[in-house]
Structure formats: structure tokens, C-alpha cells
Motif scaffolding. Structure first.
Motif, mmCIF file in Angstrom:
data_model
loop_
_atom_site.group_PDB
_atom_site.id
_atom_site.type_symbol
_atom_site.label_atom_id
_atom_site.label_comp_id
_atom_site.label_asym_id
_atom_site.label_seq_id
_atom_site.Cartn_x
_atom_site.Cartn_y
_atom_site.Cartn_z
ATOM 1 N N GLY A 4 0.727 -1.197 0.153
ATOM 2 C CA GLY A 4 -0.010 -0.034 0.084
ATOM 3 C C GLY A 4 0.825 1.308 0.066
ATOM 4 O O GLY A 4 1.823 1.424 0.693
ATOM 5 N N LYS A 5 0.293 2.094 -0.950
ATOM 6 C CA LYS A 5 1.198 3.656 -0.941
ATOM 7 C C LYS A 5 0.531 4.536 0.473
ATOM 8 O O LYS A 5 -0.770 4.466 0.459
ATOM 9 C CB LYS A 5 0.642 4.167 -2.214
ATOM 10 N N GLY A 6 1.394 4.730 1.083
ATOM 11 C CA GLY A 6 1.112 5.400 2.293
ATOM 12 C C GLY A 6 1.575 6.787 2.447
ATOM 13 O O GLY A 6 2.242 7.109 3.259
ATOM 14 N N ILE A 7 1.254 7.694 1.522
ATOM 15 C CA ILE A 7 1.778 8.965 1.504
ATOM 16 C C ILE A 7 0.723 9.863 2.381
ATOM 17 O O ILE A 7 -0.369 10.029 1.945
ATOM 18 C CB ILE A 7 1.953 9.517 0.149
ATOM 19 N N CYS A 8 0.966 10.280 3.566
ATOM 20 C CA CYS A 8 -0.026 10.434 4.731
ATOM 21 C C CYS A 8 -0.349 11.928 4.259
ATOM 22 O O CYS A 8 -1.243 12.606 4.470
ATOM 23 C CB CYS A 8 0.750 10.548 5.876
ATOM 24 N N PHE A 9 0.428 12.821 3.622
ATOM 25 C CA PHE A 9 0.352 14.080 3.078
ATOM 26 C C PHE A 9 1.374 14.315 1.680
ATOM 27 O O PHE A 9 2.403 13.975 2.125
ATOM 28 C CB PHE A 9 0.296 15.190 4.114
ATOM 29 N N ASP A 10 0.791 14.773 0.740
ATOM 30 C CA ASP A 10 1.558 15.094 -0.462
ATOM 31 C C ASP A 10 1.592 16.470 -0.849
ATOM 32 O O ASP A 10 0.636 16.859 -1.562
ATOM 33 C CB ASP A 10 1.094 14.124 -1.509
ATOM 34 N N SER A 11 2.409 17.446 -0.539
ATOM 35 C CA SER A 11 2.742 18.716 -0.930
ATOM 36 C C SER A 11 2.847 18.890 -2.457
ATOM 37 O O SER A 11 2.966 19.718 -2.811
ATOM 38 C CB SER A 11 3.513 19.428 -0.064
ATOM 39 N N GLY B 247 -4.680 6.554 0.894
ATOM 40 C CA GLY B 247 -5.644 5.541 0.438
ATOM 41 C C GLY B 247 -5.168 4.081 0.130
ATOM 42 O O GLY B 247 -5.911 3.392 0.422
ATOM 43 N N GLY B 248 -4.238 4.041 -0.453
ATOM 44 C CA GLY B 248 -3.813 2.902 -0.943
ATOM 45 C C GLY B 248 -3.421 1.754 0.194
ATOM 46 O O GLY B 248 -3.643 0.925 0.203
ATOM 47 N N ALA B 249 -2.629 2.690 1.065
ATOM 48 C CA ALA B 249 -2.540 2.095 2.585
ATOM 49 C C ALA B 249 -3.577 1.552 3.178
ATOM 50 O O ALA B 249 -3.461 0.379 3.646
ATOM 51 C CB ALA B 249 -1.386 2.730 3.307
ATOM 52 N N ALA B 250 -4.532 2.408 3.253
ATOM 53 C CA ALA B 250 -5.754 2.073 4.093
ATOM 54 C C ALA B 250 -6.486 0.803 3.441
ATOM 55 O O ALA B 250 -7.007 0.012 4.059
ATOM 56 C CB ALA B 250 -6.721 3.257 3.762
#
Length: 465
Positions: free
Chosen positions: A229-236, A255-258
Motif C-alpha cells: 500500500g502507498k502510504g503518503i500521509c500528505f502530499d505537498s 488511501g492505498g495503504a488504507a
């Protein structure tokens, strides 16, 4: 989180109001058979049997009433046909007057989902309980609704409260009831083994340090299943900073990580005979003096050198290292989820996850599973002819294609470079968000593709519900 087990219960003939399901074809015959007072009440409520319509029917006493609801097909109720009722009926217990609940139990449960952590509910409502004679189906319906709610909760959380350490805590919370093992590689410890995850997340505050979170569960003798899962918790957007309009929803870039975590929960809940390996690459793509830059060349875990064409194409970088790690244990199947590209949304809109696969039969099975549970996906091609778009003059590959063409495909082709050639692989580029509400599916974080993949795994490993 809502306790869905309290909302779907075995029907032991306890007191409950009746729900009659009609479709447009059966409406006229049903109405003609009703007494005059019922016909008058139905006419006053303008009920015609269309899907989504409902009416309250009077009974003999003042508090003796029932419900009639319109559905698309009363012979085969879909998963969302009861969702509006679950949102709008008064609290209490209900049962279907005819037929079984079947798939419609899911919408009854998810229709009562609320994300209320940050707001006071001025008019709280009590539970609407649905009674069902299909007792064997209750447990799995509750499990699926709980997994959907987990995705929604994680995605709806603001980034300040759902950073990499919070995502790690969420994995640990899911692992605990099943005795699963969680291991984490954090911060500067990533630099040698997972250099792309480290590069993407190194500019974040130390409290939000990047990490690779791994969960393992199940009998090692069983087929190995890797979920990534992609877990980018915030992407500036990093130094290629996003405009504010594009940054507004970037709390959902994990969302991918979720999805991957919720799917792991379903796999363990169902006791599927697999050796589960969940990998979540968690980071905040922040801006700082040590942020990675356009033109930098990163060395990946696999050994490929990657030129950074755009720091806003960071999700594929963290996934590249995680996919490499997943492939090292020779899994029978790798599945990754990611909110990866805006191009997928332009092509397919918010409801349809873009599906990529390196195996045609696997892709066909996936599409069929999605149709079966009303969680559709749409396959896009892993068109090798576009691989040249990722060429670099100074490195093995560029992380961002030039020209703006086929963005979802070139992103998938980038990921493909990190998947073993002989390993079946599915990649879902999902939106993880619902921009407008529908019955049972409120605006906000959403599980899109989750139920489809779970059905595929049930079928593949011999325990279909």
C-alpha cells in the motif's frame, strides 16, 4: 467505529417492523391488492416503486406501521438497495417481509457509518437493526462493512492525526487480535535498504519520519500473498509543489495503504489459507532544505537508478522499494493499492479503480469478481510501447514521463520494473474518495476495489463466501 455486529442480527421472530421491497414492474399489481387507506397513503407519498423511493404504510394501530421501498429488482436486491432506509428510518428493528437480505445487508450497515470524531452530533439517532434468517452470512457481512469503515476512517482523518506513526499504530491495532507480527524500518535506517522511501520522506518533521511497515501472518507453508500500500500521509508535491486546489485532498494520499490494511484485516478475519505479507510504505512528501529535488538520481532497493523528473510523482518511488521487498520472498501473488495518478481519474472518473495486471487470466478473474460484488474495476493496458516515455539520459529510468500522455499507464510501467517477471501482479490505481454522497456511500473516504479483490482472494484460495 460503529459496531456493525449490533445492526445485523439473527431473526428469532422478535418484534420488528416489516419492509416490503417492490420494483416498478410489480408496483401496480401490489398497489391494486392493497386496501383503500393504504392506496391513499401511498399516493400521498408519491410512491411509484422506483428505486430509492419509500413510503410508510399504516397498520391497524397508531404505532402499527410498516415500510415499502422501491428497488431496481426485487427478485435480486443489490448491496445498496436498503442503504437509504438505514439512513432515514426511525431507530428500531426491521425485517424484510419477503425474501432474504442477501447482499443488501452491506448497504444497511454502511448506511449507518458516521465519521464524527471532530464534530458534535446535535441530533444523534439510535441504531436501525435488520433481522435476517440468513444467519450464516451475518459474520462476513459485518467483517466487510468493518473493513470498508476502516478505509473510510483512515482516509477521512486529517494528516496531522494520520501521519506515518499513526498509520503504524493502525497496522498494530489490526494485527493485535490475530496475533500477527509487525516490524518497522524507520527514519534514517531506511537510507541503505529502502533509499527511495527515505528520500521521499526525509524532509518531514522527525515526528513524521518515513517508514516501511510490515505485517506477517499465517502458516508459512501456505501460498505467500503480498499486499502493498502507498502510504503518503500528505502530499505537498514536494519541491514541485502542488497548487492549493490540488493539495486540498492530499490527506487521502495514503488511501492505498488504507485499502491494503483493510484487505489484510479481511484475509485474517476469514482465515484464508495464505501466508500474508502486508507492506505499507509510509511517508509525508514535505518541503524542506533536505527535500529531494527534480534532477536528483536515487538508487532504489532493487539497484535501479531513478532520475527524478518530478517530485510530485513520489508514490511510485516508495512503492518501488516496497514491491522489491515483497518480491524477495517469492510470493504467489502481489497486489498493490495506490492513489497514484490523476490520469486514472481523468480516464475513469472517481468510481472506477484502474486495474493493471501482468497476467490476462488474473485480470479477467479480477474484473469478474468486481462485477459479482458490485465493486467494479476497469482494466487499462500495461502497454510496453510507452516505456520509452520513462527513459532517462543519465539513469536507468525516470520517475515521470514527458509529454503528459498516458499518465496512469506510465506510472504502472514504472512499478512493473520492480515486480519479478514471473510473479502474478495486480495494481489498482484507486481514488479512495467519494466526491458526492449516495445511499450507503457518504461523501469522503471510500473503499473502491477492496471488496472486489477480497472476492478474488476468496475464490483463488478456496473459501468463497
Amino acid at each position: 467505529m460503529t459496531n456493525f455486529a449490533d445492526l445485523l442480527k439473527a431473526d428469532n421472530q422478535q418484534p420488528a417492523r416489516s419492509i416490503h421491497l417492490l420494483d416498478a414492474r410489480s408496483h401496480d399489481a401490489w398497489l391494486a391488492a392493497q386496501p383503500a387507506p393504504v392506496r391513499a397513503v401511498v399516493a400521498a407519498q408519491k410512491f411509484r416503486g422506483k428505486a430509492g423511493e419509500q413510503a410508510i404504510l399504516p397498520g391497524a394501530g397508531a404505532d402499527d406501521w410498516s415500510v415499502v421501498a422501491g428497488v431496481a429488482n426485487s427478485d435480486a436486491p443489490g448491496p445498496w438497495c436498503l442503504a437509504r432506509l438505514a439512513e432515514t428510518l426511525p431507530e428500531g428493528s426491521y425485517r424484510l417481509a419477503e425474501g432474504s437480505v442477501g447482499a443488501a445487508g452491506l448497504g444497511w450497515l454502511t448506511g449507518q457509518y458516521r465519521f464524527d470524531r471532530y464534530r458534535k452530533d446535535d441530533a444523534p439517532t439510535g441504531p436501525r437493526i435488520l433481522l435476517t434468517g440468513d444467519v450464516a452470512r451475518i459474520e462476513q457481512t459485518v467483517q466487510i462493512a468493518s473493513a470498508v469503515a476502516l478505509v473510510r476512517d483512515l482516509v477521512n482523518m486529517p494528516a496531522a492525526d494520520m501521519g506515518p506513526p499513526d498509520l503504524e499504530a493502525a497496522v498494530e491495532a489490526v494485527a493485535r487480535p490475530f496475533g500477527a507480527t509487525v516490524s518497522v524500518t524507520r527514519g534514517d535506517a531506511l537510507e541503505q535498504g529502502y533509499p527511495m522511501i527515505h528520500a521521499v520522506g526525509r524532509a518531514a518533521d522527525k515526528g513524521f519520519a518515513p517508514r516501511l511497515i510490515e505485517l506477517t501472518w499465517g502458516d508459512p507453508a501456505h501460498p505467500r500473498l503480498a499486499l502493498v500500500g502507498k502510504g503518503i500521509c500528505f502530499d505537498s508535491g514536494g519541491l514541485d509543489i502542488k497548487p492549493s486546489s490540488a493539495m486540498r485532498l492530499m490527506k487521502k494520499d495514503m488511501g492505498g495503504a488504507a485499502h491494503a490494511l483493510a484487505l489484510a484485516q479481511l484475509v485474517m478475519d476469514a482465515r484464508l489459507p495464505v501466508r500474508l505479507h502486508l507492506l505499507i510504505a509510509a511517508a509525508e512528501n514535505a518541503i524542506g532544505g533536505n527535500a529531494f529535488r527534480p534532477g536528483d538520481i536515487l538508487r532504489s532497493r532493487q539497484g535501479l537508478s531513478v532520475e527524478i523528473g518530478n517530485t510530485d510523482a513520489e508514490g511510485r518511488l516508495v512503492l518501488g522499494d516496497a514491491l522489491t521487498r515483497a518480491g524477495e520472498d517469492k510470493p504467489a501473488l502481489i497486489i498493490d493499492f495506490a492513489t497514484l495518478t490523476g490520469a486514472a481519474r481523468v480516464a475513469l472518473g472517481p468510481d472506477l479503480p484502474a486495474l493493471f495486471a501482468n497476467d490476462d487470466d488474473l485480470a479477467a478473474d479480477m474484473a469478474a469478481a468486481g462485477s459479482e460484488v458490485d465493486d467494479p474495476v476497469w482494466r487499462l493496458p500495461l502497454w510496453d510501447g510507452y516505456a520509452d516515455m520513462l527513459k532517462s539520459d543519465v539513469a536507468d529510468i525516470n520517475n515521470a514521463g514527458e509529454g503528459g500522455f498516458a499518465g496512469a499507464i506510465t506510472a504502472a510501467l514504472f512499478l512493473k520494473r520492480f515486480v519479478p517477471d514471473d510473479t502474478p501482479w495486480l495494481h489498482l490505481d484507486t481514488f479512495a474518495w467519494r466526491p458526492s454522497s449516495r445511499p450507503g456511500r457518504p461523501k469522503g473516504g471510500e473503499a473502491l476495489g477492496l471488496r472486489a479483490v477480497f472476492r478474488l482472494l476468496q475464490q483463488r484460495y478456496g473459501r468463497a463466501g
